[in-house]
Design an enzyme around this catalytic site. Sequence first.
Site, PDB file in Angstrom:
ATOM      1  N   ALA A  20       0.888  -1.215   0.016  1.00 26.61           N
ATOM      2  CA  ALA A  20      -0.005   0.114  -0.032  1.00 26.61           C
ATOM      3  C   ALA A  20       0.822   1.397  -0.033  1.00 26.61           C
ATOM      4  CB  ALA A  20      -1.039  -0.127   1.302  1.00 26.61           C
ATOM      5  N   LEU A  22       2.775   2.642   2.228  1.00 25.58           N
ATOM      6  CA  LEU A  22       2.181   3.437   3.422  1.00 25.58           C
ATOM      7  C   LEU A  22       3.654   3.988   4.309  1.00 25.58           C
ATOM      8  CD1 LEU A  22      -0.238   1.056   5.006  1.00 25.58           C
ATOM      9  CD2 LEU A  22      -0.621   3.193   3.701  1.00 25.58           C
ATOM     10  N   ASN A 111      10.488  -4.528  14.962  1.00 26.91           N
ATOM     11  CA  ASN A 111       9.811  -3.391  15.531  1.00 26.91           C
ATOM     12  C   ASN A 111       8.899  -3.718  16.679  1.00 26.91           C
ATOM     13  OD1 ASN A 111       9.742  -2.813  12.090  1.00 26.91           O
ATOM     14  ND2 ASN A 111      11.268  -1.865  13.463  1.00 26.91           N
ATOM     15  N   HIS A 138      -0.328   3.333  10.389  1.00 28.56           N
ATOM     16  CA  HIS A 138      -0.720   1.857  10.254  1.00 28.56           C
ATOM     17  C   HIS A 138       0.107   1.028  11.460  1.00 28.56           C
ATOM     18  CE1 HIS A 138       2.857   1.852   7.695  1.00 28.56           C
ATOM     19  NE2 HIS A 138       2.897   0.492   7.738  1.00 28.56           N
ATOM     20  N   ARG A 139       1.325   1.593  11.668  1.00 25.61           N
ATOM     21  CA  ARG A 139       2.129   0.753  12.723  1.00 25.61           C
ATOM     22  C   ARG A 139       1.813   0.994  14.083  1.00 25.61           C
ATOM     23  NH1 ARG A 139       7.458  -1.880  11.203  1.00 25.61           N
ATOM     24  NH2 ARG A 139       6.131  -3.178  12.361  1.00 25.61           N
ATOM     25  N   GLU A 175      10.996   2.460  17.372  1.00 29.73           N
ATOM     26  CA  GLU A 175      10.802   1.390  16.606  1.00 29.73           C
ATOM     27  C   GLU A 175      11.495   0.248  16.885  1.00 29.73           C
ATOM     28  OE1 GLU A 175       9.434   2.158  12.912  1.00 29.73           O
ATOM     29  OE2 GLU A 175       8.374   3.856  13.915  1.00 29.73           O
ATOM     30  N   ARG A 214      12.698   8.219  12.422  1.00 28.68           N
ATOM     31  CA  ARG A 214      11.572   7.400  13.304  1.00 28.68           C
ATOM     32  C   ARG A 214      11.832   7.229  14.855  1.00 28.68           C
ATOM     33  NH1 ARG A 214       8.974   2.446   9.871  1.00 28.68           N
ATOM     34  NH2 ARG A 214       9.226   3.348   7.711  1.00 28.68           N
ATOM     35  N   HIS A 250      15.292   2.500   9.110  1.00 24.01           N
ATOM     36  CA  HIS A 250      15.755   1.736  10.529  1.00 24.01           C
ATOM     37  C   HIS A 250      17.391   1.446  10.441  1.00 24.01           C
ATOM     38  CE1 HIS A 250      11.324   0.043  10.730  1.00 24.01           C
ATOM     39  NE2 HIS A 250      11.622   1.082  11.659  1.00 24.01           N
ATOM     40  N   ASP A 252      18.820  -1.167  11.094  1.00 24.76           N
ATOM     41  CA  ASP A 252      19.096  -2.615  10.750  1.00 24.76           C
ATOM     42  C   ASP A 252      19.118  -2.695   9.272  1.00 24.76           C
ATOM     43  OD1 ASP A 252      16.247  -2.668  10.168  1.00 24.76           O
ATOM     44  OD2 ASP A 252      15.820  -4.230  11.679  1.00 24.76           O
ATOM     45  N   ASN A 363       8.082  -4.837   0.692  1.00 26.41           N
ATOM     46  CA  ASN A 363       7.485  -3.914   1.576  1.00 26.41           C
ATOM     47  C   ASN A 363       8.697  -3.425   2.479  1.00 26.41           C
ATOM     48  OD1 ASN A 363       4.896  -2.808   1.267  1.00 26.41           O
ATOM     49  ND2 ASN A 363       4.132  -4.586   2.305  1.00 26.41           N
ATOM     50  N   CYS A 369      14.293  -7.882   9.900  1.00 31.09           N
ATOM     51  CA  CYS A 369      13.177  -7.301  10.428  1.00 31.09           C
ATOM     52  C   CYS A 369      12.142  -8.213  10.834  1.00 31.09           C
ATOM     53  CB  CYS A 369      12.500  -6.565   9.213  1.00 31.09           C
ATOM     54  SG  CYS A 369      13.509  -5.459   8.295  1.00 31.09           S
TER      55      CYS A 369
HETATM   56  O1  SUG Z   1       7.925   0.181   8.918  1.00 29.68           O
HETATM   57  N1  SUG Z   1       6.889  -1.661   6.017  1.00 29.68           N
HETATM   58  C1  SUG Z   1       7.595  -1.683   7.401  1.00 29.68           C
HETATM   59  C2  SUG Z   1       8.991  -2.482   7.181  1.00 29.68           C
HETATM   60  C3  SUG Z   1       9.678  -2.586   8.575  1.00 29.68           C
HETATM   61  C4  SUG Z   1      10.877  -3.379   8.350  1.00 29.68           C
HETATM   62  N2  SUG Z   1      11.504  -3.278   9.683  1.00 29.68           N
HETATM   63  C5  SUG Z   1      12.818  -3.284   9.841  1.00 29.68           C
HETATM   64  N3  SUG Z   1      13.687  -2.661   9.277  1.00 29.68           N
HETATM   65  N4  SUG Z   1      13.134  -3.865  11.138  1.00 29.68           N
HETATM   66  C6  SUG Z   1       8.025  -0.034   7.794  1.00 29.68           C
HETATM   67  O2  SUG Z   1       8.145   0.785   6.849  1.00 29.68           O
HETATM   68  C7  SUG Z   1       5.053  -1.111   4.362  1.00 29.68           C
HETATM   69  C8  SUG Z   1       3.582  -1.195   4.369  1.00 29.68           C
HETATM   70  C9  SUG Z   1       3.009  -0.870   3.118  1.00 29.68           C
HETATM   71  O3  SUG Z   1       3.421   0.031   2.395  1.00 29.68           O
HETATM   72  O4  SUG Z   1       1.901  -1.505   2.766  1.00 29.68           O
HETATM   73  C10 SUG Z   1       5.748  -1.094   5.964  1.00 29.68           C
HETATM   74  O5  SUG Z   1       4.922  -0.720   6.657  1.00 29.68           O
END
Ligand code: SUG
Length: 445
Positions: A20, A22, A111, A138-139, A175, A214, A250, A252, A363, A369
């Site tokens: 999406a 996001l 996360n 969303h998170r 995060e 973040r 992030h 990581d 994503n 992750c």
């Molecule tokens: O928070 N992607 C997550 C990916 C998280 C990766 N985690 C680490 N690096 N530890 C984020 O950006 C994308 C969802 C979307 O676009 O549909 C998303 O939330």
Amino acid sequence: MPIARETNFDGLIGPTHNYAGLSPGNVASVTNAGGTSKPKAAALQGLLKMKTLMDLGLTQGVMPPQHRPDLGALRRIGFSGSDEQLLKDAHDADPTLLAAIWSASSMWAANAATVSPSADTADNKVHLTPANLISNYHRSLEHPTTTRMLRMIFNNDNHFVVHDPLPDQMRYADEGAANHIRFATKHGEPGVEMFVYGFDREDTAGGARKYPSRQTRAATQAIARLHKLDPINTVYTRQHPDAIDAGVFHNDVIATGNEQVFFYHEQAFATSRSMITDIAGPLGEPLTIIEAHNTDFSLEDAVTSYIFNSQIVTMNDGNMALFAPLESKENPRVEAFVNRMIADASNPINAVHYLDVRESMRNGGGPACLRLRVVMTDQERSAVHQGVLLSEPLYKTLVGWVEKHYPDELTSDDLLDPKLANSLTDALDELTGILDLPGLYPFQH
Ligand code: SUG
């Protein structure tokens, strides 16, 4: 000191996994926005990753997906009516709002929380602080269920403390373990915890220019206090703003570590190499530094290949292995670097396993992750809720559950379907039976 080992708790990829766009600043999320996702294939990839580590003799945990779509989130902001009406009205108001309440983003368990092993904490307990994830709407929906889940999994006051998430305030944007690396001569020895932040209120010039940061310094300091860490064994480091602006949302994505090994790209941090002394000093032994230079591969190569999102794991024979995303094998410069690293006897990493987690990668979520790393003694591990520890029978049951309930494909049009939403509620109800986590989801109360 008791022997301790890491257990990885992977987020089981949920049935609503979709693309999406996001997450601004997460290049893969934005690039793949609107694409067709494959939830069933995604979950099977994630399960196979867990099984790969289990088959190599490591203890592997599973964290269940959250209940989506989160219709309660829509009601909280004034939408009402039947499920069908809620979905339609949310879509009409803002399609990204509809996508947010369907997001399967809790799969990225790195996360979920920041974790300090008992060897580092003043009360000798394992401390976990669930991340508030307030930088993306969303998170931010994840932490209430994440907190409840962690309290069910780490349900033993003698060994574990699961804190409340930090305040829902940009000042405390957090995060989780994605911005935290713990070093130790051995997992069971007292370690040095490095917290990485992108933004410091007192130092606005330090922020990234193009993409959001973040994690705040104030959040990392709060976690260190909550976890009762010794300030001598705690290091704070700022991400390089150029890295954030290149898509390192992030830490990581650009740095990782395990015991005495520190693997990072030369453009990862804004601070000088003095932080290496700050880490090695309290450890009393030098770190094994694996620094990738621009002449090896660029920041862009790091972001597209996700090589730093590998898991470096101490195997039961004491050697270390790298669990890397398949994408890093497809980049010749990165692959050559990995081959040199494995052949180099001056570091303990002597094997690489490439993992296919492509659905999650699209994503922006690589192998590291997808997992929350928890270093525990044998006694602590036996105090964990055993229903979530992977075994061959549990693996087979979960594969069967995914095959039965998950859609093969998901597009943005499917997010308007109330029948799909209802069928997923039944599936998750069944899952809490499989993992013996009754009452995990709000709909079960
Ligand atoms: O928070 N992607 C997550 C990916 C998280 C990766 N985690 C680490 N690096 N530890 C984020 O950006 C994308 C969802 C979307 O676009 O549909 C998303 O939330």
